[in-house]
Scaffold this motif. Structure first.
Motif, PDB file in Angstrom:
ATOM      1  N   HIS A  52       0.695  -1.398  -0.007  1.00  0.00           N
ATOM      2  CA  HIS A  52       0.054   0.000   0.032  1.00  0.00           C
ATOM      3  C   HIS A  52       0.871   1.241  -0.109  1.00  0.00           C
ATOM      4  N   THR A  53       2.071   1.245   0.404  1.00  0.00           N
ATOM      5  CA  THR A  53       2.885   2.567   0.425  1.00  0.00           C
ATOM      6  C   THR A  53       3.225   2.760  -0.979  1.00  0.00           C
ATOM      7  N   LYS A  54       2.992   1.922  -1.984  1.00  0.00           N
ATOM      8  CA  LYS A  54       3.325   2.394  -3.374  1.00  0.00           C
ATOM      9  C   LYS A  54       1.997   3.388  -3.867  1.00  0.00           C
ATOM     10  N   GLU A  55       1.144   3.431  -3.374  1.00  0.00           N
ATOM     11  CA  GLU A  55      -0.269   4.125  -3.828  1.00  0.00           C
ATOM     12  C   GLU A  55       0.054   5.548  -3.007  1.00  0.00           C
ATOM     13  N   LEU A  56       0.510   5.525  -1.739  1.00  0.00           N
ATOM     14  CA  LEU A  56       0.662   6.680  -1.170  1.00  0.00           C
ATOM     15  C   LEU A  56       2.118   7.499  -1.471  1.00  0.00           C
ATOM     16  N   LEU A  57       2.697   6.831  -2.154  1.00  0.00           N
ATOM     17  CA  LEU A  57       4.017   7.695  -2.573  1.00  0.00           C
ATOM     18  C   LEU A  57       3.840   7.964  -4.041  1.00  0.00           C
ATOM     19  N   LYS A  58       3.038   7.609  -4.592  1.00  0.00           N
ATOM     20  CA  LYS A  58       3.046   7.838  -6.141  1.00  0.00           C
ATOM     21  C   LYS A  58       3.210   9.370  -6.608  1.00  0.00           C
ATOM     22  N   ASP A  59       2.675  10.335  -5.973  1.00  0.00           N
ATOM     23  CA  ASP A  59       2.799  11.592  -6.165  1.00  0.00           C
ATOM     24  C   ASP A  59       3.612  12.563  -5.456  1.00  0.00           C
ATOM     25  N   LYS A  60       4.705  11.637  -4.773  1.00  0.00           N
ATOM     26  CA  LYS A  60       5.689  12.273  -3.952  1.00  0.00           C
ATOM     27  C   LYS A  60       6.987  12.421  -4.713  1.00  0.00           C
ATOM     28  N   THR A  61       8.177  13.214  -4.328  1.00  0.00           N
ATOM     29  CA  THR A  61       9.126  13.404  -5.315  1.00  0.00           C
ATOM     30  C   THR A  61       9.958  11.905  -4.699  1.00  0.00           C
ATOM     31  N   CYS A  62      10.860  11.640  -5.879  1.00  0.00           N
ATOM     32  CA  CYS A  62      11.490  10.290  -5.967  1.00  0.00           C
ATOM     33  C   CYS A  62      12.816  10.745  -6.254  1.00  0.00           C
ATOM     34  N   PHE A  63      13.610  10.074  -5.558  1.00  0.00           N
ATOM     35  CA  PHE A  63      15.164  10.140  -5.859  1.00  0.00           C
ATOM     36  C   PHE A  63      15.630   8.605  -6.128  1.00  0.00           C
ATOM     37  N   ALA A  64      15.870   8.477  -7.548  1.00  0.00           N
ATOM     38  CA  ALA A  64      16.452   7.241  -7.903  1.00  0.00           C
ATOM     39  C   ALA A  64      17.962   7.285  -7.598  1.00  0.00           C
ATOM     40  N   LYS A  65      18.607   6.361  -6.930  1.00  0.00           N
ATOM     41  CA  LYS A  65      19.959   6.375  -6.522  1.00  0.00           C
ATOM     42  C   LYS A  65      20.678   4.958  -7.077  1.00  0.00           C
ATOM     43  N   PRO A  66      21.974   5.078  -7.426  1.00  0.00           N
ATOM     44  CA  PRO A  66      22.389   4.108  -8.047  1.00  0.00           C
ATOM     45  C   PRO A  66      23.495   3.175  -6.844  1.00  0.00           C
ATOM     46  N   THR A  67      23.439   3.822  -5.718  1.00  0.00           N
ATOM     47  CA  THR A  67      23.927   3.059  -4.776  1.00  0.00           C
ATOM     48  C   THR A  67      23.585   3.667  -3.451  1.00  0.00           C
ATOM     49  N   PHE A  68      24.092   3.189  -2.093  1.00  0.00           N
ATOM     50  CA  PHE A  68      23.297   3.104  -0.880  1.00  0.00           C
ATOM     51  C   PHE A  68      22.634   4.786  -0.524  1.00  0.00           C
TER      52      PHE A  68
END
Length: 172
Positions: free
Chosen positions: A82-98
């Motif tokens: 359910h976290t997926k639905e709540l985060l769908k409109d939030k700012t996302c940071f794709a990161k290649p490492t930790f």
């Protein structure tokens, strides 16, 4: 009071995929409750996605953790539950490492009073992104909420908690 919630890598591959572990799925409800609390207070919420290409195994991280995971376009890359639905409109940071340097740069100068970091894996990505948050906003009170954070290695989790406490991160 200005607050920020950072949800770190709550992705299928870390819950029940290639790097999953028992109990990770149980964090979904707690993370959702925390997101709703921050939303009701009109506070900022962002999240990170561990993001690897098909060439992951030849990277420095891949040489030490040789398990393909979190490849865009796969189900393992998706936010879990359910976290997926709540985060769908939030700012996302794709990161290649930790840690996410992009997240740190985004936090820098925002003058948060409090930053809460939750997600997976507590001893690796949660730890390193809490440190990034501390560096980016040194006067903010940093919290890692263990009701919304975990990892598959209990001993590593305890070591991470001790290290976080030493750098003045509150553990809840």
């Amino acid at each position: 009071m200005r607050k920020l919630l950072v949800v770190v890598d709550y992705q299928v591959d870390f819950v029940n995929g290639s790097l999953g572990f028992p109990g990770a799925e149980n964090l979904d409800e707690n993370i959702c409750s925390l997101i709703r609390e921050f939303e009701s207070e009109k506070q900022d919420i962002v999240y990170t996605l561990d993001t690897h290409s098909s060439e992951y195994l030849v990277t420095e991280e891949g040489k030490h953790l040789p398990i393909a995971h979190c490849v865009p376009g796969t189900s393992g890359y998706e936010i879990y539950g359910h976290t997926k639905e709540l985060l769908k409109d939030k700012t996302c940071f794709a990161k290649p490492t930790f840690p996410s340097l992009e997240l740190g740069n985004w936090i820098n100068g925002k003058n948060y009073d409090e930053i809460t970091v939750v997600g997976l894996d507590l001893s690796i990505c949660v730890l390193s992104n809490a440190v990034i948050a501390k560096a980016a906003c040194p006067n903010a009170h940093i919290i890692v909420d263990t009701s919304c954070s975990s990892g598959g290695d209990k001993e590593a989790n305890e070591i991470a908690i001790k290290a976080l406490k030493r750098i003045q991160v509150e553990i809840r």
